[in-house]
Scaffold this motif. Sequence first.
Motif, PDB file in Angstrom:
ATOM      1  N   UNK A   1       0.834  -1.199   0.000  1.00 58.59           N
ATOM      2  CA  UNK A   1       0.000   0.000   0.000  1.00 58.59           C
ATOM      3  C   UNK A   1       0.871   1.251   0.000  1.00 58.59           C
ATOM      4  N   UNK A   2       1.984   1.183   0.742  1.00 56.23           N
ATOM      5  CA  UNK A   2       2.906   2.328   0.787  1.00 56.23           C
ATOM      6  C   UNK A   2       3.464   2.631  -0.602  1.00 56.23           C
ATOM      7  N   UNK A   3       3.851   1.562  -1.261  1.00 50.47           N
ATOM      8  CA  UNK A   3       4.431   1.748  -2.587  1.00 50.47           C
ATOM      9  C   UNK A   3       3.399   2.367  -3.534  1.00 50.47           C
ATOM     10  N   UNK A   4       2.209   1.825  -3.509  1.00 51.42           N
ATOM     11  CA  UNK A   4       1.177   2.331  -4.418  1.00 51.42           C
ATOM     12  C   UNK A   4       0.861   3.795  -4.112  1.00 51.42           C
ATOM     13  N   UNK A   5       0.881   4.142  -2.817  1.00 49.76           N
ATOM     14  CA  UNK A   5       0.603   5.523  -2.420  1.00 49.76           C
ATOM     15  C   UNK A   5       1.711   6.455  -2.921  1.00 49.76           C
ATOM     16  N   UNK A   6       2.952   6.040  -2.699  1.00 54.28           N
ATOM     17  CA  UNK A   6       4.060   6.925  -3.092  1.00 54.28           C
ATOM     18  C   UNK A   6       4.175   7.038  -4.612  1.00 54.28           C
ATOM     19  N   UNK A   7       3.743   5.989  -5.327  1.00 54.75           N
ATOM     20  CA  UNK A   7       3.817   6.029  -6.795  1.00 54.75           C
ATOM     21  C   UNK A   7       2.831   7.040  -7.379  1.00 54.75           C
ATOM     22  N   UNK A   8       1.831   7.393  -6.583  1.00 54.97           N
ATOM     23  CA  UNK A   8       0.887   8.403  -7.081  1.00 54.97           C
ATOM     24  C   UNK A   8       1.606   9.717  -7.375  1.00 54.97           C
ATOM     25  N   UNK A   9       2.701   9.941  -6.653  1.00 50.27           N
ATOM     26  CA  UNK A   9       3.508  11.131  -6.904  1.00 50.27           C
ATOM     27  C   UNK A   9       4.215  11.083  -8.237  1.00 50.27           C
ATOM     28  N   UNK A  10       4.189   9.921  -8.881  1.00 46.27           N
ATOM     29  CA  UNK A  10       4.864   9.769 -10.182  1.00 46.27           C
ATOM     30  C   UNK A  10       3.845   9.772 -11.328  1.00 46.27           C
TER      31      UNK A  10
END
Lengths: 363, 327
Positions: A268-277
């Motif tokens: 979930x963390x990864x998916x959340x931070x990828x939103x910044x990309x």
Amino acid sequence: MATETTSALGSDLGLTPDDLIEMYTLMAITRAVDERMWILNRAGKIPFVISGQGHEGAQVAIAYGLRKGHDWMVPYYRSVASLITFGMSPREIMLAQFARGVDPSSGGRQMPGHYGIADRNILSVSSPVATQVLHATGIAYAAKLRKTGQVAITYLGEGSSNQGDFHEALNFAGIHKLPVIFVVENNGYAISVPMSLQSAVEDIAVRGAGYGMPGVICDGVDVLACYRAGRDAIERARSGEGPTLIEAKVTRMTAHSSDDQQTKYRSADELESEKGRDPLPRFRDQLREAGILDEAAEARILEESRKVVEDSTDWAEAQVDPDPATAQLHVYADAPPARMDDPLWRSERFMGDGGPLRDESGS
Amino acid sequence: MAVMTLIESIRETLREEMRRDEAIIVLGEDVGKKGGVFLATDGLFDEFGGDRVLDTPLTESMIIGASIGAAVNGLRPVPEIQFADFIMPAFNQIVSEAARMRYRSNGAFTCPITIRAPYGGGVHGALYHSQSVEAFFAHVPGLKVVIPSTPHDARGLLRSSIRDDDPVLFFEHKKMYRSVRGEVPDGDYTVPLGEAKVVHEGSGVTVVGYGLMVQYALEAAELLEADGASVEVVDVRTLRPLDGETILSSVRKTGKCVVVYEDNRFGGYGAEIAAMIAEEAFDDLDGPVMRVTGPDVPGVPYNHALEEWFMPSPDRIADAVRRLVEY
């Protein structure tokens, strides 16, 4: 100071503010069409979706400098933005989702995502990965031999770049300095398998050196950097200097396809931070800061995207399914198939039109 | 009218076709300066240059994959796979791509390529220089498969294949390259794809084959006729699309049929012919459809005694015919 920055954005690349607005519009329309595909899938209207949310910035920017109707595009299944940039209409994209009879990609024969339009030099997509990289290379060989001045561009994921066909294509293109551009859209995953288990090197671009061609990395959220990579590669190809390998570092914002659940292998963390990309808000902010995109323009683009999605969805859905009687056409150039080589001919002979076998089975 | 070997016929046809149509290119391993390992392309490099007679890296998938792309963009490639045994790395390009390009694009894209490859045993080529691979490809709708048995047909069929708008696999039996000679007419004649031919008329038993097996069947027919048997030999020539009518009308006449193929017996191409005869001519049969084939081992072994054990021969064909005559 602010005014100077404003006039400068993109000008070093020869891009006008209108170009930048057009690029943003292409990205926005693609995103809207793409999101609608997933809604249609969840609503049970189309059985399958595979698309490219997160890839749009790189796709629009790299393809933006191509000559429509002259150059060749050899896409893959995530190439929605590339295709829309190269002249495929949202209606045509939607026809493929609904697999209607007038779908120019395949007449409803292929799964959604397998695009292609002969009259626009967009080659038909198949499902085995990296096969298309060789086709683009062959197209470029023909362009060189026939002196057409065409450039061929092809796209694949980093997962596909491990296939032998990728190696064979780049090797051949390098030998003959062919006018072809290989774009690897590296989103870090081959369905579920992360980059660390796909490749011993971090960057696919370094492989270019092994084939005597430049390997260029661009960040998929930096639209102008992607445009520069595409433009340079197109110039190189057009002027006879040979192929280029471009690696665009992008993010995959959706699951691999509608049949995939990516939370099983991405945190979930990864998916959340990828939103910044996500390239879309990043490019929008860049254009806002440069004073190129004001609120009115943004509202207009939003409205246009909405209209395009409604129109393409409604229109495509309203088209009829292909006629089953056409399913045996286009196996060979000569139709219908030779009598004895035609399986239907035999089944007709033995079963007739609802003949004895069907009657006996009671159906 | 000239007398030519099979290889000469193929080479001259390639030369004439390349003169006729500048969209034709030849590509493959060693096809350029060397002229091919069997010299099928000898002299073409000098006449047409390295751009049209292209030495490729050792990359079979690329040879076919790039041919598909080149065909899409206006060329008419005639790729050579050095030995049919080595076509497997290109299997995906042939079956998933070339065969389906037309169908999957609803007729929008075509793929006019002619893939030439030497096949077959009897030349001490062992497991990897002797294979018959026609069954793999004849199975696939969208592909055409051609195997000539004479220099005359090789020329007419190769012309038809190169001019055809669909992908064609053109397999040449390497044992026949220099051992079979025949008259080849001048002029631009073609042998249409999809037409079998009765190459020897008879009334007692039909023998159906293609490639080298036709030559063996003709030898068998001579042996048998010395014993008073009458054998009809049908040369399939085009495996796909198959001319079933010519085969069936012969079988309806003779009532007995031996199908000959050099490939492994199980699931070989001739099994489809046997099935067709059973379906379409059952009432006309006076005996079981028989097969003379290679055995079910994974390849042709090297030692001459082993290779002879593998290969169908005129004697084995004659034995099968005798048994069927007596049935």
